[in-house]
Design an enzyme around this catalytic site. Structure first.
Site, PDB file in Angstrom:
ATOM      1  N   ALA A   1       0.703  -1.164  -0.079  1.00  0.00           N
ATOM      2  CA  ALA A   1      -0.137  -0.004   0.112  1.00  0.00           C
ATOM      3  C   ALA A   1       0.869   1.155   0.033  1.00  0.00           C
ATOM      4  CB  ALA A   1      -0.912   0.122   1.131  1.00  0.00           C
ATOM      5  N   THR A   2       2.296   1.106   0.514  1.00  0.00           N
ATOM      6  CA  THR A   2       3.031   2.401   0.394  1.00  0.00           C
ATOM      7  C   THR A   2       3.243   2.740  -0.891  1.00  0.00           C
ATOM      8  OG1 THR A   2       3.882   1.871   2.526  1.00  0.00           O
ATOM      9  CG2 THR A   2       5.150   3.293   1.029  1.00  0.00           C
TER      10      THR A   2
ATOM     11  N   ASN B   1      -5.852   3.367  10.809  1.00  0.00           N
ATOM     12  CA  ASN B   1      -5.247   2.235  11.255  1.00  0.00           C
ATOM     13  C   ASN B   1      -4.805   2.408  12.852  1.00  0.00           C
ATOM     14  OD1 ASN B   1      -3.706   4.492   9.753  1.00  0.00           O
ATOM     15  ND2 ASN B   1      -1.940   3.580  10.939  1.00  0.00           N
TER      16      ASN B   1
ATOM     17  N   GLN C   1      -7.000  -0.789   5.718  1.00  0.00           N
ATOM     18  CA  GLN C   1      -7.405  -1.297   7.074  1.00  0.00           C
ATOM     19  C   GLN C   1      -8.994  -1.957   6.931  1.00  0.00           C
ATOM     20  OE1 GLN C   1      -5.487  -2.106   9.757  1.00  0.00           O
ATOM     21  NE2 GLN C   1      -3.619  -0.942   9.379  1.00  0.00           N
TER      22      GLN C   1
ATOM     23  N   ALA D   1      -1.705  -6.659   0.913  1.00  0.00           N
ATOM     24  CA  ALA D   1      -2.063  -8.063   1.446  1.00  0.00           C
ATOM     25  C   ALA D   1      -1.802  -8.461   3.025  1.00  0.00           C
ATOM     26  CB  ALA D   1      -1.530  -9.007   0.495  1.00  0.00           C
ATOM     27  N   HIS D   2      -0.791  -7.982   3.449  1.00  0.00           N
ATOM     28  CA  HIS D   2      -0.496  -8.283   4.725  1.00  0.00           C
ATOM     29  C   HIS D   2      -1.364  -7.886   5.913  1.00  0.00           C
ATOM     30  CE1 HIS D   2       1.830  -4.961   6.738  1.00  0.00           C
ATOM     31  NE2 HIS D   2       2.094  -4.554   5.412  1.00  0.00           N
TER      32      HIS D   2
ATOM     33  N   THR E   1       9.012  -7.296 -12.875  1.00  0.00           N
ATOM     34  CA  THR E   1       8.537  -8.958 -12.801  1.00  0.00           C
ATOM     35  C   THR E   1       7.707  -8.959 -11.426  1.00  0.00           C
ATOM     36  OG1 THR E   1      10.452  -9.500 -13.922  1.00  0.00           O
ATOM     37  CG2 THR E   1       9.240 -11.387 -12.565  1.00  0.00           C
TER      38      THR E   1
ATOM     39  N   CYS F   1       3.495   1.382  12.708  1.00  0.00           N
ATOM     40  CA  CYS F   1       4.493   1.894  11.311  1.00  0.00           C
ATOM     41  C   CYS F   1       5.279   2.928  11.778  1.00  0.00           C
ATOM     42  CB  CYS F   1       3.230   2.380  10.519  1.00  0.00           C
ATOM     43  SG  CYS F   1       1.873   1.199   9.868  1.00  0.00           S
TER      44      CYS F   1
HETATM   45  N1  PMP Z   1      -1.881   2.600   4.787  1.00  0.00           N
HETATM   46  C1  PMP Z   1      -2.323   2.183   5.919  1.00  0.00           C
HETATM   47  C2  PMP Z   1      -3.446   2.520   6.642  1.00  0.00           C
HETATM   48  C3  PMP Z   1      -1.719   1.214   6.901  1.00  0.00           C
HETATM   49  O1  PMP Z   1      -1.822   0.938   8.056  1.00  0.00           O
HETATM   50  C4  PMP Z   1      -0.399   0.802   6.229  1.00  0.00           C
HETATM   51  C5  PMP Z   1       0.234  -0.096   6.867  1.00  0.00           C
HETATM   52  N2  PMP Z   1       0.649   0.309   8.365  1.00  0.00           N
HETATM   53  C6  PMP Z   1      -0.149   1.297   5.114  1.00  0.00           C
HETATM   54  C7  PMP Z   1      -0.839   2.243   4.180  1.00  0.00           C
HETATM   55  C8  PMP Z   1       1.241   0.715   4.367  1.00  0.00           C
HETATM   56  O2  PMP Z   1       1.128  -0.449   3.811  1.00  0.00           O
HETATM   57  P1  PMP Z   1       2.185  -1.585   3.190  1.00  0.00           P
HETATM   58  O3  PMP Z   1       2.659  -1.909   4.470  1.00  0.00           O
HETATM   59  O4  PMP Z   1       1.585  -2.429   2.423  1.00  0.00           O
HETATM   60  O5  PMP Z   1       3.403  -0.564   2.718  1.00  0.00           O
END
Ligand code: PMP
Length: 372
Positions: A70-71, A144, A172, A193-194, A233, A318
């Site tokens: 997501a980042t 989050n 989230q 995904a995680h 890839t 995070c």
């Molecule tokens: N957005 C939100 C709201 C999150 O909680 C997080 C992960 N802490 C992220 C983005 C970033 O996701 P990723 O670990 O997949 O980069």
């Protein structure tokens, strides 16, 4: 140690791991290899996963761009429209907020709206902040740290009326509340995904394609994968795991079960301890797996370091590299000492009642000890 920190990350589901394994061993083809069966089978697996993600979100498969998480998806959504004005808010994840701040330093027109004491974005303030140069609004679906669910439908309608795009970080929310792109008027949506029992290192940006073309530019150039929006890839095993995680994610029974356990956690803590204050909206109005509260009269650092039996977070996991109080709690108006003495619980589909009871006993023991 009992893990109740599922906003930070989640355990890979056994079904996810089982589906991934063959793609690390026998099926190691490159999904972009068109000349042989190794490549074809890898490509089939990727397309199967794409269909699983699409089914969860109720959108066509062509809208899905796999990323590293997501980042990256948030960066792609915002920087991909980089020369354009942005409206976002103070409670976003750093992967949105820090992009916004960088663009601002680069003289892009950026507005960072405040949030209310529940970390909610006010649609009227979004409407008021949209200027002729605004092209994109970015508002997360669910927070989050405190689990606040934003009024995205209302914000989406405002954006459509005003002709600006809406990006939504839905990381989230997925697997906790329904996310249906036939209903939700968002143009770009980020997933990871995680956070829903898939592997780390994969996610997606969903790009709506049933309206005017979104003028998105890739972050980097290369082989033109993922409709030229994300070269590189594809990590086939991770993509396969992401697909299976999405298939498992849409389960209202699991969400109700998490809410029941979360409510039990909060009720029991309150009956045993004085001076606890809930951070964020009422339990009924937040994600079913979130609890965030502050403990009056204890030192935040001592509180965290004394909790031996449970893995939870203070502030946002995070950003624990920075000992700063949570920017979300600060934006909500929680004072710094209460922010530091806050605990964030994130339950998962695997959390059981016995673990909640251990968590209650552990928090009660530590708080009583620190207050003695
Ligand atoms: N957005 C939100 C709201 C999150 O909680 C997080 C992960 N802490 C992220 C983005 C970033 O996701 P990723 O670990 O997949 O980069």
């Amino acid at each position: 140690m009992i893990y109740i920190d599922n906003h930070a990350t989640t355990r890979v589901a056994p079904e996810v791991l089982a589906a991934m394994l063959p793609y690390f061993t026998e099926e190691y083809g490159n999904a972009a290899s068109v000349n042989h069966a190794f490549g074809w089978r890898a490509a089939e697996a990727v397309e199967r996963a794409r269909a699983q993600v699409a089914r969860l979100l109720n959108c066509p498969t062509e809208w899905i761009v796999f990323t590293s998480g997501a980042t990256e998806a948030n960066n792609l959504a915002i920087k991909g429209l980089r020369r354009m004005g942005l409206v976002t808010n103070a409670a976003e994840h750093p992967s949105v907020l820090d992009v916004a701040k960088r663009l601002k330093r680069q003289r892009v027109d950026v507005t960072i709206l405040p949030v209310d004491r529940d970390a909610r974005v006010d649609p009227q303030q979004v409407a008021d902040a949209i200027k002729p140069e605004t092209a994109l609004v970015s508002v997360m679906l669910a927070n989050n740290e405190v689990g606040t669910i934003n009024p995205l439908t209302e914000i989406g309608h405002i954006c459509r009326e005003r002709g600006v795009l809406l990006h939504c970080d839905a990381v989230q929310a997925v697997g906790k509340i329904p996310v249906d792109l036939q209903q939700l008027p968002v143009d770009l949506l980020s997933l990871s995904a995680h956070k829903c029992h898939g592997p780390k290192g994969v996610g997606a940006l969903i790009v709506r394609r049933d309206g005017p073309r979104i003028p998105l530019e890739p972050l980097f150039d290369g082989g033109g994968h993922e409709q030229h929006l994300r070269s590189g890839t594809l990590p086939v095993p991770l993509v396969v795991g992401f697909g299976v995680a999405c298939e498992l994610a849409n389960d209202a029974v699991v969400s109700a079960q998490m809410a029941t356990l979360r409510d039990r956690l909060w009720q029991r803590l309150q009956s045993e301890l004085e001076g606890l204050s809930l951070n964020g909206p009422s339990l009924a109005e937040r994600l079913p797996n979130n609890l965030n509260f502050s403990v009056a009269g204890v030192d935040g650092e001592a509180l965290m370091s004394s909790l031996k039996e449970i893995a939870v977070s203070s502030g946002s996991a995070c950003s624990t590299v920075e000992p700063e109080p949570s920017h979300v709690l600060r934006a909500m108006g929680v004072n710094d000492s209460l922010s530091r003495a806050s605990l964030r619980f994130g339950l998962s589909r695997y959390t059981i009642e016995a673990e909640i009871d251990v968590a209650v006993a552990e928090v009660v023991r530590v708080v009583r000890q620190l207050r003695a």
